[in-house]
Motif scaffolding. Sequence first.
Motif, PDB file in Angstrom:
ATOM      1  N   ARG A 108     -10.561  -9.398   2.079  1.00 51.65           N
ATOM      2  CA  ARG A 108      -9.384 -10.008   2.727  1.00 51.65           C
ATOM      3  C   ARG A 108      -8.195 -10.047   1.757  1.00 51.65           C
ATOM      4  NH1 ARG A 108      -8.701 -13.183   7.075  1.00 51.65           N
ATOM      5  NH2 ARG A 108      -7.247 -14.397   5.817  1.00 51.65           N
ATOM      6  N   ARG A 109      -8.464 -10.376   0.489  1.00 52.24           N
ATOM      7  CA  ARG A 109      -7.386 -10.455  -0.492  1.00 52.24           C
ATOM      8  C   ARG A 109      -6.732  -9.084  -0.693  1.00 52.24           C
ATOM      9  NH1 ARG A 109      -6.168 -14.665  -1.051  1.00 52.24           N
ATOM     10  NH2 ARG A 109      -7.835 -15.639  -2.240  1.00 52.24           N
ATOM     11  N   ILE A 110      -7.556  -8.043  -0.800  1.00 52.00           N
ATOM     12  CA  ILE A 110      -7.043  -6.689  -1.017  1.00 52.00           C
ATOM     13  C   ILE A 110      -6.220  -6.222   0.176  1.00 52.00           C
ATOM     14  CG2 ILE A 110      -7.728  -4.265  -1.280  1.00 52.00           C
ATOM     15  CD1 ILE A 110     -10.259  -5.434  -2.781  1.00 52.00           C
ATOM     16  N   LEU A 111      -6.783  -6.347   1.380  1.00 52.34           N
ATOM     17  CA  LEU A 111      -6.056  -5.914   2.581  1.00 52.34           C
ATOM     18  C   LEU A 111      -4.829  -6.790   2.827  1.00 52.34           C
ATOM     19  CD1 LEU A 111      -9.094  -5.169   4.921  1.00 52.34           C
ATOM     20  CD2 LEU A 111      -7.558  -3.492   3.888  1.00 52.34           C
ATOM     21  N   LEU A 125     -15.898  -4.323  -6.292  1.00 52.36           N
ATOM     22  CA  LEU A 125     -16.508  -3.918  -5.023  1.00 52.36           C
ATOM     23  C   LEU A 125     -17.022  -2.484  -5.052  1.00 52.36           C
ATOM     24  CD1 LEU A 125     -14.088  -5.572  -2.415  1.00 52.36           C
ATOM     25  CD2 LEU A 125     -16.188  -6.471  -3.447  1.00 52.36           C
ATOM     26  N   ASN A 126     -16.854  -1.807  -6.211  1.00 50.15           N
ATOM     27  CA  ASN A 126     -17.364  -0.445  -6.384  1.00 50.15           C
ATOM     28  C   ASN A 126     -16.787   0.522  -5.359  1.00 50.15           C
ATOM     29  OD1 ASN A 126     -18.961   1.405  -7.814  1.00 50.15           O
ATOM     30  ND2 ASN A 126     -20.643   1.234  -6.343  1.00 50.15           N
ATOM     31  N   GLY A 127     -15.534   0.273  -4.956  1.00 46.56           N
ATOM     32  CA  GLY A 127     -14.873   1.138  -3.981  1.00 46.56           C
ATOM     33  C   GLY A 127     -13.816   2.003  -4.632  1.00 46.56           C
ATOM     34  N   LYS A 128     -12.972   2.563  -3.806  1.00 43.36           N
ATOM     35  CA  LYS A 128     -11.840   3.369  -4.290  1.00 43.36           C
ATOM     36  C   LYS A 128     -10.595   2.905  -3.562  1.00 43.36           C
ATOM     37  CE  LYS A 128      -9.937   8.060  -4.540  1.00 43.36           C
ATOM     38  NZ  LYS A 128      -9.287   7.785  -5.839  1.00 43.36           N
ATOM     39  N   VAL A 129      -9.572   2.525  -4.328  1.00 47.33           N
ATOM     40  CA  VAL A 129      -8.306   2.057  -3.769  1.00 47.33           C
ATOM     41  C   VAL A 129      -7.229   3.094  -4.060  1.00 47.33           C
ATOM     42  CG1 VAL A 129      -6.516   0.273  -3.883  1.00 47.33           C
ATOM     43  CG2 VAL A 129      -8.934  -0.370  -4.018  1.00 47.33           C
ATOM     44  N   GLY A 130      -6.456   3.434  -3.048  1.00 43.47           N
ATOM     45  CA  GLY A 130      -5.404   4.420  -3.242  1.00 43.47           C
ATOM     46  C   GLY A 130      -4.392   4.382  -2.114  1.00 43.47           C
ATOM     47  N   PHE A 131      -3.500   5.355  -2.085  1.00 44.92           N
ATOM     48  CA  PHE A 131      -2.511   5.424  -1.017  1.00 44.92           C
ATOM     49  C   PHE A 131      -2.039   6.857  -0.856  1.00 44.92           C
ATOM     50  CE2 PHE A 131       0.012   5.117  -4.814  1.00 44.92           C
ATOM     51  CZ  PHE A 131       1.156   5.865  -4.550  1.00 44.92           C
ATOM     52  N   THR A 132      -1.501   7.141   0.319  1.00 47.39           N
ATOM     53  CA  THR A 132      -0.804   8.393   0.587  1.00 47.39           C
ATOM     54  C   THR A 132       0.580   8.038   1.097  1.00 47.39           C
ATOM     55  OG1 THR A 132      -1.622   8.504   2.875  1.00 47.39           O
ATOM     56  CG2 THR A 132      -2.951   9.597   1.170  1.00 47.39           C
ATOM     57  N   SER A 133       1.570   8.852   0.777  1.00 45.20           N
ATOM     58  CA  SER A 133       2.931   8.549   1.201  1.00 45.20           C
ATOM     59  C   SER A 133       3.765   9.814   1.275  1.00 45.20           C
ATOM     60  CB  SER A 133       3.587   7.553   0.223  1.00 45.20           C
ATOM     61  OG  SER A 133       4.855   7.145   0.694  1.00 45.20           O
ATOM     62  N   CYS A 134       4.407  10.025   2.427  1.00 46.01           N
ATOM     63  CA  CYS A 134       5.328  11.151   2.589  1.00 46.01           C
ATOM     64  C   CYS A 134       6.288  10.854   3.732  1.00 46.01           C
ATOM     65  CB  CYS A 134       4.566  12.459   2.842  1.00 46.01           C
ATOM     66  SG  CYS A 134       3.624  12.468   4.366  1.00 46.01           S
ATOM     67  N   GLU A 135       7.377  11.610   3.801  1.00 45.09           N
ATOM     68  CA  GLU A 135       8.413  11.400   4.816  1.00 45.09           C
ATOM     69  C   GLU A 135       7.860  11.541   6.231  1.00 45.09           C
ATOM     70  OE1 GLU A 135      11.543  10.551   4.658  1.00 45.09           O
ATOM     71  OE2 GLU A 135      12.037  10.708   2.518  1.00 45.09           O
ATOM     72  N   GLU A 136       6.957  12.494   6.416  1.00 44.91           N
ATOM     73  CA  GLU A 136       6.488  12.821   7.773  1.00 44.91           C
ATOM     74  C   GLU A 136       5.586  11.734   8.358  1.00 44.91           C
ATOM     75  OE1 GLU A 136       7.875  16.151   5.607  1.00 44.91           O
ATOM     76  OE2 GLU A 136       6.127  14.895   5.129  1.00 44.91           O
ATOM     77  N   GLY A 161       4.757   8.493   6.678  1.00 41.30           N
ATOM     78  CA  GLY A 161       4.866   7.143   6.153  1.00 41.30           C
ATOM     79  C   GLY A 161       3.857   6.877   5.049  1.00 41.30           C
ATOM     80  N   THR A 162       3.517   5.593   4.851  1.00 40.34           N
ATOM     81  CA  THR A 162       2.647   5.189   3.733  1.00 40.34           C
ATOM     82  C   THR A 162       1.390   4.506   4.259  1.00 40.34           C
ATOM     83  OG1 THR A 162       4.483   4.943   2.187  1.00 40.34           O
ATOM     84  CG2 THR A 162       2.473   3.713   1.691  1.00 40.34           C
ATOM     85  N   THR A 163       0.251   4.917   3.727  1.00 39.06           N
ATOM     86  CA  THR A 163      -1.030   4.292   4.062  1.00 39.06           C
ATOM     87  C   THR A 163      -1.736   3.873   2.778  1.00 39.06           C
ATOM     88  OG1 THR A 163      -1.307   5.647   6.065  1.00 39.06           O
ATOM     89  CG2 THR A 163      -3.279   4.589   5.168  1.00 39.06           C
ATOM     90  N   PHE A 164      -1.981   2.572   2.624  1.00 39.81           N
ATOM     91  CA  PHE A 164      -2.832   2.072   1.552  1.00 39.81           C
ATOM     92  C   PHE A 164      -4.243   1.932   2.108  1.00 39.81           C
ATOM     93  CE2 PHE A 164       1.084   1.015  -0.547  1.00 39.81           C
ATOM     94  CZ  PHE A 164       0.763   1.032  -1.899  1.00 39.81           C
ATOM     95  N   TYR A 165      -5.243   2.242   1.301  1.00 38.84           N
ATOM     96  CA  TYR A 165      -6.618   2.198   1.804  1.00 38.84           C
ATOM     97  C   TYR A 165      -7.579   1.733   0.714  1.00 38.84           C
ATOM     98  CZ  TYR A 165      -7.083   6.604  -0.776  1.00 38.84           C
ATOM     99  OH  TYR A 165      -7.088   7.556  -1.772  1.00 38.84           O
ATOM    100  N   ILE A 166      -8.715   1.225   1.183  1.00 34.24           N
ATOM    101  CA  ILE A 166      -9.853   0.974   0.308  1.00 34.24           C
ATOM    102  C   ILE A 166     -11.066   1.594   0.955  1.00 34.24           C
ATOM    103  CG2 ILE A 166     -10.136  -1.368   1.284  1.00 34.24           C
ATOM    104  CD1 ILE A 166     -11.534  -2.093  -1.410  1.00 34.24           C
ATOM    105  N   LEU A 204     -10.966   1.130   5.078  1.00 34.77           N
ATOM    106  CA  LEU A 204     -10.066   0.161   5.708  1.00 34.77           C
ATOM    107  C   LEU A 204      -8.658   0.453   5.207  1.00 34.77           C
ATOM    108  CD1 LEU A 204     -12.351  -2.892   4.997  1.00 34.77           C
ATOM    109  CD2 LEU A 204     -11.985  -1.895   7.253  1.00 34.77           C
ATOM    110  N   SER A 205      -7.693   0.525   6.131  1.00 39.03           N
ATOM    111  CA  SER A 205      -6.353   0.955   5.714  1.00 39.03           C
ATOM    112  C   SER A 205      -5.250   0.169   6.403  1.00 39.03           C
ATOM    113  CB  SER A 205      -6.169   2.453   6.005  1.00 39.03           C
ATOM    114  OG  SER A 205      -6.235   2.703   7.398  1.00 39.03           O
ATOM    115  N   VAL A 206      -4.081   0.208   5.765  1.00 41.00           N
ATOM    116  CA  VAL A 206      -2.865  -0.434   6.279  1.00 41.00           C
ATOM    117  C   VAL A 206      -1.743   0.594   6.222  1.00 41.00           C
ATOM    118  CG1 VAL A 206      -1.176  -2.276   5.950  1.00 41.00           C
ATOM    119  CG2 VAL A 206      -3.611  -2.707   5.475  1.00 41.00           C
ATOM    120  N   HIS A 207      -1.117   0.863   7.367  1.00 37.77           N
ATOM    121  CA  HIS A 207      -0.070   1.899   7.440  1.00 37.77           C
ATOM    122  C   HIS A 207       1.254   1.295   7.888  1.00 37.77           C
ATOM    123  CE1 HIS A 207       2.411   4.826   9.702  1.00 37.77           C
ATOM    124  NE2 HIS A 207       2.064   5.635   8.718  1.00 37.77           N
TER     125      HIS A 207
END
Length: 376
Positions: free
Chosen positions: A278-281, A354-365, A367-372, A311-314
């Motif tokens: 919950r804190r991360i998201l 949590l032994n996961g992977k946190v990252g993001f993708t971002s481009c003009e076409e 937008g931005t998505t953060f994910y775990i 799990l992601s936020v866009h």
Amino acid sequence: MLEEQTLTSYAPAMRYTNGQLESQFKTILENKQLVNFVESISQMVIILNKHRQVVYANNSYKDFCKQLNHDPLIGKRPGETFNCANAFNSLTGCGTTDACKSCGAVNAILESQKGKRSTKECQILTIHNDALDLEVTANPLDLDGEKLTIFSVNDISADKRRKSLERVFIHDLLNSAGAISGLSSILKEIDDPEQLKDIAQTIEDASQNLIEEIQAQRELSAAERGELQLQLREVSSNTLLTDLQKTYAKHELNNGKPIQLSMDSTECTLTTDLVLVRRILGNMIKNAIEMNVPHDTITLCCKENENSIELSVHNNSVVPNKVKDQLFKRFFSTKGQGRGLGTYSMKLLGEKYLNGKVGFTSCEESGTTFYIQLPK
């Protein structure tokens, strides 16, 4: 001597061979006055050759890097001795990637190679997701015709954390407490039951946000000390995302920005620490809320893959290229000095605990998505 590699994106990639490094090391050992001076300093000190490679390290530096002798350090560059994540993202090593262009360490060294003393701050996120805040000084040194750099390091992480507590955490607490106090003082002047009910609800929400801020700071401090204890349980992705949607739709930061669940979201069950997820998201959602994008919508999603659950936020914002490589560093922020704990804590909690992977993708076409991504 190794050939210059053309793949470097910033500082030269050339390095001396082991034989040349050994010769330089012996030359320094023969200079008793220089060695005694470097060892008498309480600061961490290394001597670098013109290719930014370590040719001597004092005991303070070796202790900090947890090395018992010179051998593991000789030939490495500063970022490699500290396990900087960016130093291992390229075959050409420390100082040669796009991310290195904003690094205080390599820039201080490059300035010293032009003949002037240079002091800068350097933020490092290690391959183990530990954060280092350093003050580095590079001084030019000419030894028997060899151009060297005396590179000293002060660990200012504790001071940075203290200032962060003063600037960010206490500032946020005062804001929340002030809002609660102001609303409470109004209550005794109001007779309308409906209005009283609305204000009481607002006070309850502000109080909950205050508790959240305190808990978040406590978790982050425990995580950095390596003392955070996980509380694992089965979590429904749909329940988690729906709860976050409701919480942040009425959050004090949100001025009416819509938050929705993606139509493509998958319902699944994962075993994890609910509070940390919950804190991360929540930090991802707060980042999206604070982006100034007209007619923006925040979308929450869950996707189940073969070995992981994502799990992601866009949202529709775009992260500038110059920011991308700095985003997960402690205290780096586009919001002003003293901020930047949110994205850093995502990485620390999500990957180290949590032994996961946190990252993001971002481009003009798109937008931005953060994910775990969490293992099943």
